[in-house]
Write an enzyme that holds these catalytic residues in place. Structure first.
Site, PDB file in Angstrom:
ATOM      1  N   SER A 241     -14.272  23.416 -87.779  1.00 16.71           N
ATOM      2  CA  SER A 241     -12.886  23.823 -87.983  1.00 16.71           C
ATOM      3  C   SER A 241     -12.173  23.758 -86.648  1.00 16.71           C
ATOM      4  CB  SER A 241     -12.810  25.251 -88.547  1.00 16.71           C
ATOM      5  OG  SER A 241     -13.326  25.312 -89.861  1.00 16.71           O
TER       6      SER A 241
ATOM      7  N   LYS B 232     -15.524  26.010 -83.956  1.00 15.16           N
ATOM      8  CA  LYS B 232     -14.056  26.068 -83.947  1.00 15.16           C
ATOM      9  C   LYS B 232     -13.620  25.431 -82.637  1.00 15.16           C
ATOM     10  CE  LYS B 232     -10.348  27.243 -86.163  1.00 15.16           C
ATOM     11  NZ  LYS B 232      -9.965  28.588 -86.570  1.00 15.16           N
TER      12      LYS B 232
END
Length: 364
Positions: free
Chosen positions: A225, A158
């Protein structure tokens, strides 16, 4: 230490009851949880705050049932991917390290985590980000106790994306940014994918002009992500290691395109589950914990020789099309709509396809 894995459903945006149930049932303790990877039901965009709501709910449960303080719990990697288009069920896969017994003489799942150095807005989409991510991946490998990159099967990250405020921050310091705010999610993911590929020796260091342009460069184990909730690369790395103990094993393959059922089953076989030549969901016999898949509309606008219109749709973004389609294919393949499918897959798998990671329970 051995790794314990549990997939739990999110019954509402701020529901962490599944995590709490697993803790109370004794599958693992709150203090043994080292990472969470989940799907939330928002729009998957820059302003998808369902990720933050889920994040807060899960951390509250860990604080309630554990001995770790707020500062320590805040460092636990929780990678939330927004958007449950089509049939995808909101859910989370929880990873914990414990003293679990199992096949100490066999290769089993291990996990490592790391937080990279701080990233600045001007780093997104540039070589500095590739380098920072690569160093973070190497740190996560060390944390997992993995020495050979071939034993790595999954790197979930992330990373930050651009916001108007962050862009203005760069301008005040006389810096430029590589892309617009609404393009920054894909650019952040793609640049991170290249960093993972470099760290694992899948590709050499790219040139600046190849970032998010040369899509023949990719990682086969990256799932990236991005979101507004952090300014560093949050890295969760998984692989197999001899004598790790535990019940679980991980494997990977790639979906060559959005319809590639065989790619999903190849990842499950690679994890160690024997399947017939033409498998169906019932052949998994409940041994699959979860699949983690990246997908992307093929930018050539075709699928197996047929014209595709998702890139031309002005009403529904192609990410929503791709996620829903691949989610349906994956749910049918494994017999469970609680499957992790994430988009913005530049430099993560081939054109129109993406990496598939499978975790299976092989027992003792």
């Amino acid at each position: 230490m051995a790794v314990e894995v549990a997939k739990v459903e999110l019954k509402s945006v701020q529901d962490a009851s599944g995590l709490e149930e697993r803790i109370l049932a004794g599958q693992f303790t709150a203090d043994q949880v080292v990472a969470v990877v989940g799907k939330t039901e928002g729009n998957g965009g820059v302003n998808d705050f369902t990720r933050l709501l889920a994040d807060h709910a899960f951390r509250r449960v860990l604080l309630k049932h554990g001995k770790r303080g707020e500062a320590e719990v805040a460092t636990i990697p929780m990678v939330w991917s927004g958007g449950c288009d089509g049939v995808i069920t909101p859910h989370a896969t929880v990873f914990a390290r414990n003293e679990g017994k199992g096949s100490a003489d066999k290769s089993r799942l291990v996990i490592g985590t790391a937080m990279s150095a701080e990233l600045q807005p001007e780093d997104i989409g540039r070589l500095r980000m590739v380098e920072v991510v690569a160093e973070g991946v190497k740190a996560a490998m060390k944390d997992a106790g993995i020495e050979d990159s071939k034993d790595v099967h999954y790197v979930q990250t992330k990373t930050p994306l651009l916001t108007i405020e962050w862009v203005e921050n760069a301008k005040r310091r006389g810096k430029t940014v590589a892309c617009e705010v609404h393009d920054s999610m894909g650019v952040s993911n793609g640049t991170t994918g290249l960093g993972i590929a470099v760290a694992l020796g899948e590709i050499p260091m790219p040139r600046a002009e190849q970032i998010c342009k040369d899509l023949d460069l990719y990682s086969s184990v990256a799932s990236c992500s991005s979101g507004v909730e952090l300014t560093r690369a949050q890295i969760v790395l998984m692989g197999n290691k001899a004598s790790a103990g535990g019940r679980y094993r991980i494997g990977h393959s790639v979906m060559k395109d959005a319809l590639d059922l065989d790619g999903i089953y190849a990842a499950i076989r690679n994890a160690g589950l024997e399947l017939p030549d033409r498998p169906r969901a019932e052949d998994l016999k409940g041994r699959l914990v979860n699949c983690f898949i990246k997908s992307e509309a093929d930018h050539r606008g075709t699928l197996r020789g047929r014209r595709q219109i998702m890139l031309d749709d002005s009403d529904v973004h192609h990410h929503r099309h791709s996620k829903a389609a691949v989610g349906g294919v994956a749910a049918a393949a494994i017999g469970d709509p609680a499957v992790f499918v994430s988009v913005d897959a530049m430099h993560q798998g081939p054109h129109g396809g993406g990496p598939v990671i499978a975790i299976v329970d092989l027992g003792g």
